[in-house]
Design an enzyme around this catalytic site. Structure first.
Site, mmCIF file in Angstrom:
data_model
loop_
_atom_site.group_PDB
_atom_site.id
_atom_site.type_symbol
_atom_site.label_atom_id
_atom_site.label_comp_id
_atom_site.label_asym_id
_atom_site.label_seq_id
_atom_site.Cartn_x
_atom_site.Cartn_y
_atom_site.Cartn_z
ATOM 1 N N HIS A 181 -4.709 7.827 0.783
ATOM 2 C CA HIS A 181 -4.133 6.486 0.865
ATOM 3 C C HIS A 181 -5.255 5.453 0.828
ATOM 4 O O HIS A 181 -6.052 5.351 1.763
ATOM 5 C CB HIS A 181 -3.331 6.339 2.156
ATOM 6 C CG HIS A 181 -2.588 5.039 2.241
ATOM 7 N ND1 HIS A 181 -1.445 4.793 1.502
ATOM 8 C CD2 HIS A 181 -2.828 3.895 2.932
ATOM 9 C CE1 HIS A 181 -1.010 3.566 1.763
ATOM 10 N NE2 HIS A 181 -1.843 3.000 2.630
ATOM 11 N N SER A 239 -1.679 -1.052 -0.453
ATOM 12 C CA SER A 239 -0.713 -0.517 0.501
ATOM 13 C C SER A 239 0.493 -1.459 0.621
ATOM 14 O O SER A 239 1.148 -1.734 -0.380
ATOM 15 C CB SER A 239 -1.407 -0.282 1.844
ATOM 16 O OG SER A 239 -0.603 0.495 2.704
ATOM 17 N N ASP A 281 -1.134 11.331 -1.123
ATOM 18 C CA ASP A 281 -1.086 10.295 -0.093
ATOM 19 C C ASP A 281 -0.265 10.822 1.082
ATOM 20 O O ASP A 281 0.906 11.180 0.912
ATOM 21 C CB ASP A 281 -0.440 9.024 -0.671
ATOM 22 C CG ASP A 281 -0.530 7.824 0.250
ATOM 23 O OD1 ASP A 281 -0.247 7.980 1.459
ATOM 24 O OD2 ASP A 281 -0.850 6.730 -0.230
#
Length: 316
Positions: A285, A128, A256
């Protein structure tokens, strides 16, 4: 009633707690845990795992990846970014999406102080927000330490401005608000001296109602940028990716909910052979749930960690 949504723990063998003092005059340090495999192989690089926003070395995806790499003979360092993990509330400055200088400082410590575990090089893995950081690091040319052999980025917000706007969508409101609360708690854990510039910025943190406002009124001014858009423009990995020359695996799912697909779809992957895109239609995600043999599902691990291990095998 049993909580079926409880996050998995992923037990790991005992590790060595490490602190990495930063050399920027702040007095800050980063913390991490080093694990050595039971049967170490001298030709296998150290795997440096870096968490995402509001995470730590104990985030489930970090622990799952650590277990997978250890089981294949790699030493692993689970790193906490500045102001995260054990150092929440104990640093003068905090991590952000482009703070690659901190990672370079850790890499320098490893090469100098732990030459045995870094002898075969380091593979830097970011998830991330740290995925953006890792891609930026890999594209910074001569600033990239020679000890880095390769990298992996998972669900990286390579266009920070587009990601910030996407958070504002109605469907993302619950996660957006949860994440903002975590960010505020991390930031406000360090007391500010009354009347100082930091006290003023922390007041803005308390008022922030969106991540954009948090970035605009706290992250940007705390790090010398005019506003959120300048912070996003300077630090988005997309502008660094074309300069990457060492093997880099980029894993991302087009569904995502928080990261727009266009920056990935518009990038000319074929023109940059060092980049290995593994872009799939589904996975969420940092999700990539994998089916078990009994038809159940596992969180973390599974497909994502098998991809990591396969990539590491190509470097042996």
């Amino acid at each position: 009633m049993r909580n079926t949504l409880r996050r998995p723990w992923h037990p790991l063998p005992a590790g060595q707690a490490l602190a990495f003092p930063m050399d920027d005059g702040s007095g800050d340090s980063l913390a991490g845990t080093l694990h050595r495999p039971p049967d170490p192989a001298t030709d296998r690089p150290l795997v440096l795992l870096i968490h995402g926003l509001a995470g730590s070395e104990d985030s489930p995806y970090i622990r799952a990846a650590a277990g997978a790499a250890l089981s294949h003979g790699h030493a692993v360092l689970r790193l906490n970014l500045r102001g995260a993990g054990p150092f929440v509330g104990r640093t003068r400055q905090r991590y952000h999406a482009g703070r690659t200088a901190d990672v370079r400082a850790v890499l320098a410590h490893l090469a100098r102080d732990l030459p045995d575990v870094a002898a075969a090089g380091v593979v830097v893995v970011g998830y991330s927000l740290a995925g953006n950081m890792v891609l930026k690091l890999m594209g910074e040319g001569e600033a990239l330490p020679p000890v880095v052999r390769a990298a992996v980025a998972v669900s990286a917000p390579i266009d920070l401005s587009a990601t910030s706007r996407r958070f504002l969508r109605p469907r993302n409101r619950p996660y957006h608000l949860w994440l903002l609360r975590q960010m505020k708690a991390e930031t406000l854990a360090t007391p500010a001296e009354p009347g100082s510039a930091e006290a003023g910025r922390q007041a803005a943190v308390r008022r922030a109602r969106t991540i954009y406002a948090f970035d605009n009124d706290y992250v940007a001014p705390a790090n010398g940028w005019r506003d959120a858009e300048e912070y996003y423009r300077v630090n988005s990995a997309r502008r660094f990716m074309s300069a990457i020359t060492r093997p880099t695996l980029v894993i991302h799912a087009l569904d995502d909910p928080w990261i727009a697909p266009e920056p990935y779809l518009d990038f000319d992957w074929a023109a940059h052979p060092a980049l290995l895109p593994l872009i799939v239609t589904k996975g969420g995600h940092v999700g990539f749930h994998a089916a078990q043999e009994n038809g159940g599902a596992i969180l973390g691990g599974g497909w994502l960690d098998r991809c990591l291990v396969r990539f590491l095998e190509t470097l042996a």
